[in-house]
Design a protein around this motif. Structure first.
Motif, PDB file in Angstrom:
ATOM      1  N   ALA A  65       0.832  -1.205   0.000  1.00  0.00           N
ATOM      2  CA  ALA A  65       0.000   0.000   0.000  1.00  0.00           C
ATOM      3  C   ALA A  65       0.866   1.254   0.000  1.00  0.00           C
ATOM      4  O   ALA A  65       0.549   2.245  -0.679  1.00  0.00           O
ATOM      5  N   TYR A  68       1.981   1.817  -3.452  1.00  0.00           N
ATOM      6  CA  TYR A  68       0.866   2.344  -4.247  1.00  0.00           C
ATOM      7  C   TYR A  68       0.809   3.868  -4.139  1.00  0.00           C
ATOM      8  O   TYR A  68       0.742   4.583  -5.143  1.00  0.00           O
ATOM      9  N   TRP A  69       0.858   4.375  -2.913  1.00  0.00           N
ATOM     10  CA  TRP A  69       0.802   5.833  -2.728  1.00  0.00           C
ATOM     11  C   TRP A  69       2.077   6.514  -3.236  1.00  0.00           C
ATOM     12  O   TRP A  69       2.012   7.592  -3.838  1.00  0.00           O
ATOM     13  N   ASP A 198      -8.147   6.163  -8.856  1.00  0.00           N
ATOM     14  CA  ASP A 198      -7.693   5.519 -10.084  1.00  0.00           C
ATOM     15  C   ASP A 198      -8.745   5.560 -11.188  1.00  0.00           C
ATOM     16  O   ASP A 198      -8.487   5.094 -12.306  1.00  0.00           O
ATOM     17  N   THR A 221      -8.096   4.555   1.159  1.00  0.00           N
ATOM     18  CA  THR A 221      -8.418   3.935  -0.120  1.00  0.00           C
ATOM     19  C   THR A 221      -8.846   2.496   0.136  1.00  0.00           C
ATOM     20  O   THR A 221      -8.815   2.012   1.274  1.00  0.00           O
ATOM     21  N   LEU A 223      -9.977  -1.424  -2.384  1.00  0.00           N
ATOM     22  CA  LEU A 223      -9.944  -2.094  -3.682  1.00  0.00           C
ATOM     23  C   LEU A 223     -11.331  -2.334  -4.260  1.00  0.00           C
ATOM     24  O   LEU A 223     -11.473  -2.949  -5.311  1.00  0.00           O
ATOM     25  N   ARG A 238      -3.530   5.950   5.165  1.00  0.00           N
ATOM     26  CA  ARG A 238      -2.156   6.469   5.192  1.00  0.00           C
ATOM     27  C   ARG A 238      -2.121   7.662   6.147  1.00  0.00           C
ATOM     28  O   ARG A 238      -2.848   8.633   5.970  1.00  0.00           O
ATOM     29  N   ALA A 271      -4.552  -8.217  -1.548  1.00  0.00           N
ATOM     30  CA  ALA A 271      -4.355  -6.768  -1.614  1.00  0.00           C
ATOM     31  C   ALA A 271      -2.895  -6.415  -1.856  1.00  0.00           C
ATOM     32  O   ALA A 271      -2.583  -5.462  -2.581  1.00  0.00           O
ATOM     33  N   TRP A 275      -2.003  -3.900  -4.802  1.00  0.00           N
ATOM     34  CA  TRP A 275      -1.366  -2.605  -4.544  1.00  0.00           C
ATOM     35  C   TRP A 275       0.065  -2.525  -5.101  1.00  0.00           C
ATOM     36  O   TRP A 275       0.651  -1.445  -5.121  1.00  0.00           O
ATOM     37  N   SER A 276       0.585  -3.642  -5.590  1.00  0.00           N
ATOM     38  CA  SER A 276       1.900  -3.589  -6.234  1.00  0.00           C
ATOM     39  C   SER A 276       1.809  -3.144  -7.686  1.00  0.00           C
ATOM     40  O   SER A 276       2.826  -3.021  -8.367  1.00  0.00           O
ATOM     41  N   ASP A 277       0.586  -2.916  -8.183  1.00  0.00           N
ATOM     42  CA  ASP A 277       0.352  -2.409  -9.542  1.00  0.00           C
ATOM     43  C   ASP A 277       0.954  -3.303 -10.629  1.00  0.00           C
ATOM     44  O   ASP A 277       1.677  -2.827 -11.517  1.00  0.00           O
TER      45      ASP A 277
END
Length: 415
Positions: A65, A68-69, A198, A221, A223, A238, A271, A275-277
């Motif tokens: 996470a 991600y940010w 997103d 945030t 998912l 966060r 998750a 969150w690792s895209d």
């Protein structure tokens, strides 16, 4: 406390369909697309994990996470992240931890105010800047906070949504910057719900409050919107790396330990991957963004064509039409005088399920409704997947038919 208006709408759809009635389900804010198989695989791999795990979340998921940010221009360490079973419990825990009264934009997502009321506090509602959504007008907020404090109230936080539910609009950079300056002057904590981040339709700079007020902005945030994992229940908060942020984070961790113990470990495993895209999921979100944008804009045009005031949607999957220009005709023919009247007529006479604007704190006389366009994507996963994969989803026969049906029903309503 009654059932949330959005969840009640979903139950109403299920009941009417079970009774064999035709329904245009435009009430519930579900993402409306199938789960990506890779996410299902990750969840299945971890299905046997039965331990509770750390209260704040596993290092793997918190670090993901944070990444991600960070990739979105908000540098974050894993230690600044706390996970929960969806962003909704995190938002409630934040209101509880910060204490005092909450300032909300008007309109705002239904649960912010309900959570405040569960804590025994009435929210302070402040209109959004003209044509925008999700962020209170900074000057009006400053006046409202000072008036509230003069009357003995204790405003301590403001909640904003970027992009917004219910309006589908993204606040301007100028409005967000002004809000941050006012929050600092008034010593308010900013809670930025960026669950739809997103799903902003047009690429460009994203006006997160964490850019202008990093020391006092907490971002949440999940998912459920970008990856359509509604019901899987995983979210993240966060916290700023300031003394204020650390203090609030520790309080939220204590609340979490008593309310949900820890986020489900199988979901944390899924998750961490999301969150690792990974490229496959980034592509999936891009397709979802295209689908949501195409249908939301088409729905906005349908409402505009019958005479509603409608702002062009900018993100998420919502449209916020205002029937004010049709007020006289609606009152004469249907007895409509409030947004609740309007939603009831749309349901009872035309089988259209929407949420009345007053559920989001809007003036009942404003004749606004929130339309969740994802109910048009199809009746089956195969139809919804085809719409998602299409370069022109509006050409899908079932989607085109639903838009035509909506158009015909609205014409009958205002004829």
């Amino acid at each position: 406390m009654t059932v949330s208006a959005t969840l009640a709408a979903n139950e109403a759809v299920a009941a009417r369909r079970a009774a064999g009635q035709e329904v245009l389900a435009l009430g519930f804010g579900e993402a409306g697309i199938p789960v990506h198989p890779l996410l299902s695989q990750r969840l299945a791999q971890a299905a046997g994990r039965i331990a509770y795990g750390p209260v704040a979340g596993t290092d793997e998921a918190r670090d993901a996470a944070a990444g991600y940010w960070t990739r979105r221009g908000n540098p974050t360490a894993g230690g600044q992240v706390l996970l929960g079973p969806g962003s909704k419990p995190l938002l409630f825990a934040l209101q509880h931890a910060i204490g005092g009264d909450v300032v909300l934009p008007q309109p705002a997502w239904v649960s912010y105010a309900a959570q405040s009321q569960l804590l025994g506090r009435e929210p302070i509602r402040v209109p959004v800047p003209e044509g925008e959504g999700g962020v209170p007008d900074a000057a009006l907020m400053a006046a409202a906070v000072r008036d509230a404090r003069a009357a003995g109230r204790d405003p301590r936080l403001v909640v904003v949504t970027l992009p917004d539910n219910p309006t589908g609009r993204l606040a301007s950079e100028a409005s967000v910057q002004a809000l941050c300056e006012a929050a600092r002057e008034l010593d308010l904590v900013i809670v930025a719900d960026e669950i739809y981040r997103d799903l902003v339709f047009k690429p460009g700079a994203f006006p997160s409050p964490s850019e202008w007020a990093p020391e006092r902005t907490i971002t949440t945030t999940a998912l459920s919107k970008n990856y359509a994992l509604g019901g899987w229940r995983i979210g993240a908060a966060r916290f700023p790396g300031s003394e204020l942020g650390s203090r609030i984070q520790e309080t939220v961790r204590g609340i979490a330990s008593e309310l949900w113990s820890s986020a489900p470990l199988p979901m944390q495993h899924a998750a961490a991957y999301a969150w690792s895209d990974p490229a496959e999921l980034v592509d999936r979100v891009a397709m979802a963004r295209r689908l949501h944008g195409a249908v939301a804009n088409a729905v906005a045009e349908v409402f505009a064509a019958v005479g509603c005031d409608v702002r062009v949607p900018q993100g998420g999957f919502y449209v916020w039409p205002e029937f004010g220009p049709l007020r006289a005709a609606l009152a004469e023919r249907w007895g409509v005088r409030t947004s609740a009247d309007l939603a009831r007529v749309l349901l009872d006479e035309f089988g259209i399920v929407v949420i009345a604007g007053d559920a989001f704190g809007d003036d009942p006389a404003a004749l606004t409704i929130r339309v969740a366009v994802t109910g048009l994507y199809g009746e089956s996963d195969s139809q919804r997947l085809a719409a998602l994969l299409s370069d022109d989803p509006l050409e899908m026969p079932w989607l085109a038919e639903s838009l035509d049906s909506l158009r015909d029903k609205l014409k009958a309503l205002v004829a």
